[in-house]
Design an enzyme around this catalytic site. Structure first.
Site, PDB file in Angstrom:
ATOM      1  N   ASP A 187     100.669  60.197 145.648  1.00 50.36           N
ATOM      2  CA  ASP A 187     101.261  59.486 146.778  1.00 50.36           C
ATOM      3  C   ASP A 187     100.563  59.943 148.050  1.00 50.36           C
ATOM      4  OD1 ASP A 187     103.163  57.998 145.340  1.00 50.36           O
ATOM      5  OD2 ASP A 187     104.600  59.639 145.386  1.00 50.36           O
ATOM      6  N   ASP A 198     103.025  51.398 144.648  1.00 46.87           N
ATOM      7  CA  ASP A 198     104.422  51.226 145.044  1.00 46.87           C
ATOM      8  C   ASP A 198     104.572  50.030 145.982  1.00 46.87           C
ATOM      9  OD1 ASP A 198     105.004  53.565 143.608  1.00 46.87           O
ATOM     10  OD2 ASP A 198     104.817  54.828 145.395  1.00 46.87           O
TER      11      ASP A 198
END
Length: 167
Positions: A123, A141
Site C-alpha cells: 500500500d 484498491d
C-alpha cells in the site's frame, strides 16, 4: 448455441489486464524506490507512504499469524471466478457492468498477486486531512472501489438507460 468470446462481456477483459499492469508497476516502483514506512509529500492532503498490509481492508486480521493470507487469497479467487462467469454471461454491449466487473477483477487479482508473491499487499497512497489519515491503500484498491461504485450506479439508472447499455 455457442457464442464467441468477443460477443460476451469478456471482450472487456483488457480493462482487467490494464488495471493489473498499472497496479503491478506502481507497487514495484514503490518497493524499489522507497524504504518501508517512508513518506513523501505529493500535494496537500496526499502522501506516498510505503506500507505492508498483511490483512485485508483497514488491516483487518493483519495480526492473526498468517492463516489470513490464504483466507483472503481464497476470497479473491472466488470473486475473480464469479465475476469472470458473470462477464461471460453478459453481452459485450453491457459496457458499464463489464467494465465495473473487469476493474474489480483487476484490483482483486493485483492484490492477490501481492499476497501470494510477498505474503502482504503493498500500500502506498496516504490521504489525510490535518492529523487524520485515511487507511493507506493502492491502485488495486482504487479499481475495486471504482468498479463497485459503477455497479451501484448502474442499479440507480433508469430502465431505459440499462436497456440501451444492453442493446
Amino acid at each position: 448455441m455457442s457464442k464467441s468470446l468477443c460477443s460476451t462481456g469478456l471482450r472487456w477483459i483488457w480493462v482487467t489486464v490494464l488495471v493489473m499492469v498499472v497496479d503491478f508497476v506502481s507497487k514495484q516502483w514503490v518497493m524499489a524506490d522507497m524504504q518501508l514506512h517512508e513518506s513523501r509529500a505529493l500535494m496537500p492532503s496526499l502522501n506516498l507512504f510505503y506500507a505492508r498490509n498483511y490483512g485485508a481492508a483497514f488491516s483487518f486480521l493483519a495480526d492473526k499469524g498468517g492463516w489470513q493470507r490464504w483466507f483472503f487469497a481464497g476470497i479473491a479467487v472466488a470473486i475473480v471466478i464469479a465475476l469472470l462467469v458473470m462477464m461471460f454471461r453478459n453481452r459485450a454491449s453491457q459496457k458499464m457492468t463489464n467494465i465495473a466487473y473487469a476493474m474489480i477483477i483487476g484490483g482483486a487479482a493485483g492484490n492477490l498477486l501481492d499476497r501470494m508473491w510477498h505474503g502482504f499487499v503493498v500500500d502506498f497512497i496516504d490521504f489525510y486531512v490535518g492529523d487524520w489519515h485515511f487507511a493507506t491503500f493502492n491502485l488495486a484498491d482504487c479499481a475495486i472501489c471504482i468498479g463497485a461504485a459503477l455497479v451501484i450506479l448502474e442499479g440507480f439508472l433508469p430502465s431505459a438507460a440499462k436497456q440501451a447499455d444492453k442493446g
